[in-house]
Enzyme design. Structure first.
Site, PDB file in Angstrom:
ATOM      1  N   PRO A 194       0.820  -1.221   0.000  1.00  0.00           N
ATOM      2  CA  PRO A 194       0.000   0.000   0.000  1.00  0.00           C
ATOM      3  C   PRO A 194       0.856   1.275   0.000  1.00  0.00           C
ATOM      4  O   PRO A 194       0.340   2.370  -0.198  1.00  0.00           O
ATOM      5  CB  PRO A 194      -0.821  -0.114   1.291  1.00  0.00           C
ATOM      6  CG  PRO A 194      -0.139  -1.143   2.124  1.00  0.00           C
ATOM      7  CD  PRO A 194       0.657  -2.017   1.218  1.00  0.00           C
ATOM      8  N   GLU A 243       3.470  -8.005   8.918  1.00  0.00           N
ATOM      9  CA  GLU A 243       3.674  -6.553   8.986  1.00  0.00           C
ATOM     10  C   GLU A 243       4.608  -6.039   7.894  1.00  0.00           C
ATOM     11  O   GLU A 243       5.006  -4.884   7.894  1.00  0.00           O
ATOM     12  CB  GLU A 243       4.218  -6.157  10.368  1.00  0.00           C
ATOM     13  CG  GLU A 243       3.251  -6.399  11.501  1.00  0.00           C
ATOM     14  CD  GLU A 243       1.891  -5.757  11.262  1.00  0.00           C
ATOM     15  OE1 GLU A 243       1.851  -4.535  11.033  1.00  0.00           O
ATOM     16  OE2 GLU A 243       0.874  -6.484  11.295  1.00  0.00           O
ATOM     17  N   ARG A 286      -5.056  -8.828 -20.310  1.00  0.00           N
ATOM     18  CA  ARG A 286      -6.057  -8.505 -21.330  1.00  0.00           C
ATOM     19  C   ARG A 286      -5.534  -7.548 -22.400  1.00  0.00           C
ATOM     20  O   ARG A 286      -6.187  -7.322 -23.412  1.00  0.00           O
ATOM     21  CB  ARG A 286      -7.343  -7.982 -20.691  1.00  0.00           C
ATOM     22  CG  ARG A 286      -7.173  -6.740 -19.881  1.00  0.00           C
ATOM     23  CD  ARG A 286      -8.412  -6.452 -19.054  1.00  0.00           C
ATOM     24  NE  ARG A 286      -9.564  -6.140 -19.880  1.00  0.00           N
ATOM     25  CZ  ARG A 286      -9.674  -5.032 -20.597  1.00  0.00           C
ATOM     26  NH1 ARG A 286      -8.722  -4.155 -20.619  1.00  0.00           N
ATOM     27  NH2 ARG A 286     -10.769  -4.816 -21.307  1.00  0.00           N
ATOM     28  N   ASP A 288     -12.333   0.311 -24.293  1.00  0.00           N
ATOM     29  CA  ASP A 288     -12.679   0.316 -22.872  1.00  0.00           C
ATOM     30  C   ASP A 288     -12.669   1.676 -22.222  1.00  0.00           C
ATOM     31  O   ASP A 288     -12.047   2.594 -22.703  1.00  0.00           O
ATOM     32  CB  ASP A 288     -11.630  -0.460 -22.087  1.00  0.00           C
ATOM     33  CG  ASP A 288     -11.681  -1.895 -22.407  1.00  0.00           C
ATOM     34  OD1 ASP A 288     -12.755  -2.340 -22.792  1.00  0.00           O
ATOM     35  OD2 ASP A 288     -10.637  -2.519 -22.271  1.00  0.00           O
TER      36      ASP A 288
END
Ligand code: ADE
Length: 243
Positions: free
Chosen positions: A89, A116, A154, A169
């Protein structure tokens, strides 16, 4: 494209990737994916791969050596150093542009952390890019790796059928997709926009472009700044402003 995923949960990666379009692409030989279990490289007689953090604090840290050995088991088979993406993150937030750039690589290693985090020293040694899939915290890097592999897959030649083509798209042009309708013509009192039944291709295309512009302006105005807009697009958007 060959994906190599370093993980403590190889089944999660295999199960996720073998399903649907990515599974079909593997079966066709258009790409390959292997999941490497970091635990197989434990240097501890109890098969542990984590330990307490130096300096104290909550949770456990994944040790450097098993991660490094798992990485080497892949890298030693390849001619040049493969690009390693660490799912975290704290990384750069993934987007379609990054998917397009990564799709040009031959080999990609995904490193999935748990607990962690991972001992910083092995990250310094092997990681090229730290990548996040958004500002929220997951229990591990497996879902992010699947998300990123899916978005890359894709874009590879032959993976999508023509009718599924990636070209039209959302985000292709920094515009969101127009709304889609299928049979029946009327569903629970709601009708399909008549223009789509007109058979007039030019008008249909014009309507779809306008719907894309309306949606993007309403939902993701930040994207519009980077979109390639024609004179007509700009005129249409200006008209919307007046309403
Ligand atoms: N690991 C935990 N949360 C994550 C996120 N949002 N993106 C990438 N890896 C993660």
């Amino acid at each position: 494209m060959n994906f190599h995923v370093l993980t403590l949960f190889p089944d999660m990666i295999r199960d996720g990737f073998q399903t649907s379009i990515t599974g079909r692409a593997m079966a066709k030989g258009l790409l390959s994916m292997e999941a490497i279990n970091i635990r197989d490289f434990s240097v501890n007689k109890h098969n542990r791969v984590d330990d307490y953090p130096y300096g104290g604090g909550a949770g456990m840290v994944m040790q450097a050596e098993p991660v490094y050995l798992a990485y080497e088991s892949v890298a030693s088979r390849l001619e040049k150093k493969p690009r390693v993406l660490y799912m975290s993150p704290q990384g750069k937030v993934f987007n379609q542009r990054m998917a397009e750039e990564l799709a040009r690589e031959e080999e990609l290693i995904f490193l999935c952390g748990h607990y962690e985090g991972i001992d910083e020293r092995v990250l310094e040694e092997i990681v090229d890019d730290e990548v996040s899939i958004g500002d929220y915290v997951l229990t591990g890097g497996e879902l992010p790796a699947l998300v990123i592999m899916d978005a890359i897959s894709r874009l590879l030649d032959g993976v999508l059928h023509n009718e599924e083509s990636a070209e039209f798209d959302s985000f292709h042009d920094n515009l969101l997709e127009y709304p889609q309708y299928s049979r029946p013509e009327e569903w629970r009192g709601k009708k399909v926009p008549p223009i789509l039944l007109s058979g007039h291709h030019v008008n249909v295309e014009k309507w779809r472009r306008e719907q894309s512009l309306i949606r993007t302006k309403e939902r993701r105005p930040d994207l519009l700044e980077h979109a390639q807009l024609t004179k007509n697009d700009k005129k249409f958007l200006a008209k919307l402003e007046e309403l």
